[in-house]
Enzyme design. Structure first.
Site, PDB file in Angstrom:
ATOM      1  N   ARG A 107       0.854  -1.185   0.000  1.00 58.56           N
ATOM      2  CA  ARG A 107       0.000   0.000   0.000  1.00 58.56           C
ATOM      3  C   ARG A 107       0.890   1.235   0.000  1.00 58.56           C
ATOM      4  O   ARG A 107       1.974   1.219   0.601  1.00 58.56           O
ATOM      5  CB  ARG A 107      -0.900   0.031   1.250  1.00 58.56           C
ATOM      6  CG  ARG A 107      -2.096  -0.896   1.190  1.00 58.56           C
ATOM      7  CD  ARG A 107      -3.181  -0.380   0.224  1.00 58.56           C
ATOM      8  NE  ARG A 107      -4.359  -1.233   0.210  1.00 58.56           N
ATOM      9  CZ  ARG A 107      -4.619  -2.162  -0.718  1.00 58.56           C
ATOM     10  NH1 ARG A 107      -3.761  -2.356  -1.711  1.00 58.56           N
ATOM     11  NH2 ARG A 107      -5.726  -2.863  -0.661  1.00 58.56           N
ATOM     12  N   GLU A 150      -4.184   7.709  -4.807  1.00 59.35           N
ATOM     13  CA  GLU A 150      -4.394   7.082  -6.113  1.00 59.35           C
ATOM     14  C   GLU A 150      -5.725   7.541  -6.679  1.00 59.35           C
ATOM     15  O   GLU A 150      -6.694   7.669  -5.918  1.00 59.35           O
ATOM     16  CB  GLU A 150      -4.394   5.554  -5.956  1.00 59.35           C
ATOM     17  CG  GLU A 150      -3.046   5.017  -5.509  1.00 59.35           C
ATOM     18  CD  GLU A 150      -3.023   3.497  -5.357  1.00 59.35           C
ATOM     19  OE1 GLU A 150      -3.956   2.822  -5.803  1.00 59.35           O
ATOM     20  OE2 GLU A 150      -2.050   2.986  -4.782  1.00 59.35           O
ATOM     21  N   HIS A 186      -1.033   0.825  -9.932  1.00 63.05           N
ATOM     22  CA  HIS A 186      -1.682  -0.177  -9.066  1.00 63.05           C
ATOM     23  C   HIS A 186      -2.285  -1.300  -9.917  1.00 63.05           C
ATOM     24  O   HIS A 186      -3.511  -1.499  -9.922  1.00 63.05           O
ATOM     25  CB  HIS A 186      -2.764   0.464  -8.185  1.00 63.05           C
ATOM     26  CG  HIS A 186      -3.077  -0.376  -6.970  1.00 63.05           C
ATOM     27  ND1 HIS A 186      -3.310   0.167  -5.725  1.00 63.05           N
ATOM     28  CD2 HIS A 186      -3.177  -1.725  -6.813  1.00 63.05           C
ATOM     29  CE1 HIS A 186      -3.560  -0.806  -4.862  1.00 63.05           C
ATOM     30  NE2 HIS A 186      -3.481  -1.963  -5.493  1.00 63.05           N
TER      31      HIS A 186
END
Lengths: 313, 313
Positions: A222, A251, A270
């Site tokens: 993360r 994000e 991601h």
């Protein structure tokens, strides 16, 4: 009939199998709070949304089961959910191999200097360089859940001597007290830990300072595990040789983020776990769990809500 | 005292160990022909130079032993050398693992769409994509020498089902008659064959036409194995999904080559085998062979001059 509330913009496939057995309703961030009291089960799959954490503390009954179609549960955990009787499950297992392969791809790309190769290709420049041999180097993988273990196995298959660091030392897993020492001698430090209060910001200026100047850092856990400014400084000042981030504090990363242009940093959106068919697999996994729940069997992938992850072997 | 003639611009390290036991002389392309008659041993290490092939057919005695510090011998073989009593040896073994890792890096980069990730990063664009899972895909590795075998082992370690194709079918190696069928079902076709009259131009339009539209092609052998225009066309017309070339018909690739900008093509400057320390290893290998030769022991890595490579197991 059971009410399944699905929090999503983009519905998961494979739920059609539950047609006639369950009432499926949809909510978004703005309607979640009002719908929560009427749902038996909540299915979450947007790991970027904090809607559950915001809606949960309100009034009324709450779903008895929350499933998140992600490995991390940080986006939904809040003290009220942790204290409740609600069971939380995750997508344990789906992302292990894809993320392990993605880490192998990043580590090999860094070892073989591929980012510079791309840059030179764009400039039509032929410039031979020596690159690194991966076999015989050392990695330190932080996070000893199924994803961290799959990463360690993949790197070992490539001849990398790999140490695994977790919260609780056990056979094959070092405890946090070994982290600084292992980072100091690693060629590759890979972050695949869950985001909890114990891990938030763990990769900070001090820790990057312990790494070798030839070493590289990779984060697929993360974004909040990493102090991004400290990583940018470590790269700019050449305390470390390279890095790759697939996850970020915010994000999606905005076009004005300075991270896009930090020297030696690979930025990806991601996507490490998301191989072709992943949404089918997530949908099928939820249906399988649902059928256990419906039959009164114990659920799998049950999150320890105090720790913030599914306790492992 | 033995005269060792070294053809190079950039001398190999480790030859100092032979000081006092051998007279080391240097030649370049322009002086090689006149020096050849006076040399007992010739050491070549510039695989881009055709100086030996040009100088050899002349007058006078010739070295009894030629060693090339490369895996391929195509740059020095000529009919007169092939017909002579001179022994030719190569650098068998040095490049196997580095090239295998480099191929793994390229295959993973293609599977995980890293070139596009770089491109998007440069444009500060966050665009999530699904990528491919490598485990369970199929590779066809062409070239069953130590390099091809090391590539196959590395890909197998990553879960890729890998078939090896060589000139002579044997246990674990398919013969040329299986190539079209194996290429047609491969996700990854890897070229690591020696350049001989039998392999020159073997990857042509017809063969690219047999590949799946989702498949990728990688060449780490010699540029002349590939009809470059045919590969460019296959990529431009999307007959295949991607490719990576580390070797080219003409090296270095000039700035005006159209290959730099072929869509889906990764261009790298013949560096797959050249990991840090490679020149030391090449030097040490030559010294070891020299000491065998000096002691009258049989040489290792002896090239079958008719076939153009060291026959294997």
């Amino acid at each position: 009939m059971t009410t399944l509330l699905v929090l999503d913009a983009d519905p998961l496939p494979r739920l059609g199998r539950l047609t006639g057995r369950v009432r499926i309703e949809h909510a978004d961030a703005s309607t979640l709070a009002e719908r929560l009291p009427y749902a038996d089960v909540l299915l979450v799959w947007d790991f970027t949304s904090h809607a559950v954490r915001r809606a949960w503390p309100g009034e009324g009954p709450r779903p008895r089961w929350v499933h998140t179609a992600s490995a991390g549960v940080d986006h939904l955990m809040c003290p009220e959910l942790a204290a409740s009787d609600t069971v939380v499950t995750n997508a344990r297992g789906i992302f292990d191999q894809p993320i392990a392969e993605y880490v192998a791809a990043l580590v090999l790309a860094l070892a073989k200097d591929l980012p510079r190769t791309w840059d030179l290709q764009r400039r039509r420049e032929w410039r031979h360089r020596e690159s690194r041999r991966l076999a015989g180097t050392r990695a330190c993988v932080v996070g000893s859940g199924p994803i961290g273990r799959a990463i360690a196995e993949k790197l070992k298959a490539l001849g990398v001597m790999t140490a695994l660091v977790g919260r609780t030392p056990r056979a094959g897993v070092h405890g946090p007290e070994d982290l600084d020492r292992l980072m100091a001698r690693a060629d590759w430090v890979v972050s695949a830990a869950p985001l909890t209060e114990a891990t938030r910001g763990m990769f900070d200026a001090r820790r990057f300072g312990t790494m070798q100047p030839s070493a590289c850092f990779v984060n697929v856990g993360r974004g909040q595990l990493v102090v991004e400014d400290a990583l940018a400084e470590a790269l700019s000042k050449r305390w470390i040789a390279g890095a790759a981030l697939d996850v970020f504090e915010h994000e999606p990363l905005g076009p004005d983020s300075p991270l896009w242009e930090v020297p030696g940093l690979i930025v990806s959106p991601h996507m490490s776990g998301d191989t072709v068919g992943w949404r089918d697999e997530l949908g099928a996994q939820f249906v399988e769990l649902y059928e256990r729940w419906e039959a009164g069997k114990p659920l799998l992938n049950v999150v320890d809500k105090k720790r913030g992850y599914v306790p492992g072997h």
